[in-house]
Design a protein around this motif. Structure first.
Motif, PDB file in Angstrom:
ATOM      1  N   ASP A   8       0.811  -1.223   0.000  1.00 46.12           N
ATOM      2  CA  ASP A   8       0.000   0.000   0.000  1.00 46.12           C
ATOM      3  C   ASP A   8       0.850   1.283   0.000  1.00 46.12           C
ATOM      4  OD1 ASP A   8      -2.977  -1.006   0.327  1.00 46.12           O
ATOM      5  OD2 ASP A   8      -1.703  -2.305   1.548  1.00 46.12           O
ATOM      6  N   HIS A  10       0.667   3.441  -2.472  1.00 44.70           N
ATOM      7  CA  HIS A  10      -0.321   4.444  -2.882  1.00 44.70           C
ATOM      8  C   HIS A  10       0.296   5.747  -3.407  1.00 44.70           C
ATOM      9  CE1 HIS A  10      -4.098   2.433  -2.091  1.00 44.70           C
ATOM     10  NE2 HIS A  10      -3.613   1.965  -0.963  1.00 44.70           N
ATOM     11  N   ASP A  34      -1.331  -2.325  -4.270  1.00 43.33           N
ATOM     12  CA  ASP A  34      -1.748  -0.923  -4.167  1.00 43.33           C
ATOM     13  C   ASP A  34      -0.507  -0.022  -4.247  1.00 43.33           C
ATOM     14  OD1 ASP A  34      -4.389  -1.473  -4.243  1.00 43.33           O
ATOM     15  OD2 ASP A  34      -4.874  -0.794  -2.224  1.00 43.33           O
ATOM     16  N   HIS A  61      -6.557  -0.955  -6.058  1.00 43.45           N
ATOM     17  CA  HIS A  61      -6.269   0.339  -6.688  1.00 43.45           C
ATOM     18  C   HIS A  61      -5.424   0.170  -7.949  1.00 43.45           C
ATOM     19  CE1 HIS A  61      -7.848   3.267  -3.686  1.00 43.45           C
ATOM     20  NE2 HIS A  61      -7.839   2.170  -2.948  1.00 43.45           N
ATOM     21  N   HIS A 117      -3.028  -9.616  -1.413  1.00 41.15           N
ATOM     22  CA  HIS A 117      -3.351  -8.208  -1.123  1.00 41.15           C
ATOM     23  C   HIS A 117      -4.398  -8.123  -0.009  1.00 41.15           C
ATOM     24  CE1 HIS A 117      -3.656  -3.930  -1.544  1.00 41.15           C
ATOM     25  NE2 HIS A 117      -4.946  -4.013  -1.723  1.00 41.15           N
ATOM     26  N   HIS A 149      -3.837  -4.212   2.261  1.00 38.99           N
ATOM     27  CA  HIS A 149      -5.201  -3.767   1.979  1.00 38.99           C
ATOM     28  C   HIS A 149      -5.838  -2.928   3.101  1.00 38.99           C
ATOM     29  CE1 HIS A 149      -8.738  -3.761  -0.485  1.00 38.99           C
ATOM     30  NE2 HIS A 149      -9.402  -4.715   0.116  1.00 38.99           N
ATOM     31  N   HIS A 151      -4.157  -1.340   5.617  1.00 42.27           N
ATOM     32  CA  HIS A 151      -3.256  -0.265   6.052  1.00 42.27           C
ATOM     33  C   HIS A 151      -3.068  -0.278   7.567  1.00 42.27           C
ATOM     34  CE1 HIS A 151      -4.127   2.325   2.196  1.00 42.27           C
ATOM     35  NE2 HIS A 151      -4.287   1.025   1.965  1.00 42.27           N
TER      36      HIS A 151
HETATM   37 ZN    ZN Z   1      -4.536   0.199  -0.126  1.00 46.72          ZN
END
Ligand code: ZN
Length: 251
Positions: A8, A10, A34, A61, A117, A149, A151
């Protein structure tokens, strides 16, 4: 073997750079997905991720930002960020993201470990609280599952029909910290390294972990990063302001 596990990110370049700068000695990096979405540096972060390691699990994402799936399941802010990301990604990065593999993924020589994930049972499922962890712990085909996933850094264990939540205990907010949890061979685990780019467990520092297969332990890590820099890019890209403010709160 020492496996660095990140998840993640991001599109948060400042978060990723801080992790890589302060990373302990490791042999390989696994990315639980992600890579993009929310943040303002999708190309920089994807360029980095393409070089880091062979195992990258696709996240929801990554799918939305590369057009593999629609944004119907996203809230308006996440949807906006996904559409923006899709527009700015280079064709090469878009293709790389679109062809990421669905978990679980495996590593040669590690027969008891898998990388996903969301959940080992469903790539898009959230394992947030212990109730969510029971079925995946009981039904997972491998003893150790690393997942992202949510966080939220931490782990769930199952041993002799007892389930337990394990959380790293930290003392600071403004410097690097680590917290080692030894694993038991007799237990099954779901382990989350936390989020590099958008932590949601109340600690704004970037989160990741190191799995030492010989010592059979995981070391959770938190590292401060240039939050203002990541926020500035989000504002400059005219992405929703909430995506910037939440980074300071770790929510
Ligand atoms: Zn995420």
């Amino acid at each position: 073997m020492r496996i660095l596990i990140i998840s993640d990110i991001h599109s948060n370049l400042e978060g990723l750079e801080a992790c890589l700068e302060h990373t302990p000695q490791h042999d390989v990096i696994v990315n639980l997905g992600d890579v993009v979405g929310y943040g303002a540096s999708p190309n920089e972060v994807t360029d980095h991720s393409r070089k880091l390691g062979p195992i990258v699990v696709r996240g929801n994402h990554d799918k939305a930002c590369s057009g593999v799936m629609g944004i119907d399941s996203f809230n308006p802010i996440a949807g906006l960020a996904a559409l923006w990301t899709k527009q700015v990604l280079t064709p090469e990065n878009l293709t790389w993201l679109a062809t990421l593999k669905q978990g679980p993924l495996f590593m040669d020589g590690l027969d008891d470990v898998q990388f996903v994930h969301g959940s080992p049972l469903d790539e898009d499922e959230y394992v947030i609280v212990i109730r969510d962890a029971i079925a995946p712990l009981m039904r997972a085909e491998r003893t150790l599952t690393f997942f992202g996933h949510t966080h939220i850094q931490g782990a769930f264990s199952l041993e002799n029909e007892a389930v337990e939540t394990l959380r790293p205990m930290y003392r600071f907010r403004d410097k690097m910290e680590s917290y080692e949890i030894p694993l038991r061979k007799t237990a099954r685990y779901l382990i989350n390294p936390g989020s590099v780019g958008q932590p949601r467990d109340g600690d704004p520092r970037a989160g990741f972990l190191l799995f030492n297969t010989e010592a059979y332990s995981v070391t959770f890590l938190r590292v401060p990063y240039n939050i203002a820099g990541a926020q500035g890019r989000i504002t400059a890209a005219k992405l929703p302001e909430r995506l910037a403010t939440r980074l300071a709160d770790g929510r």
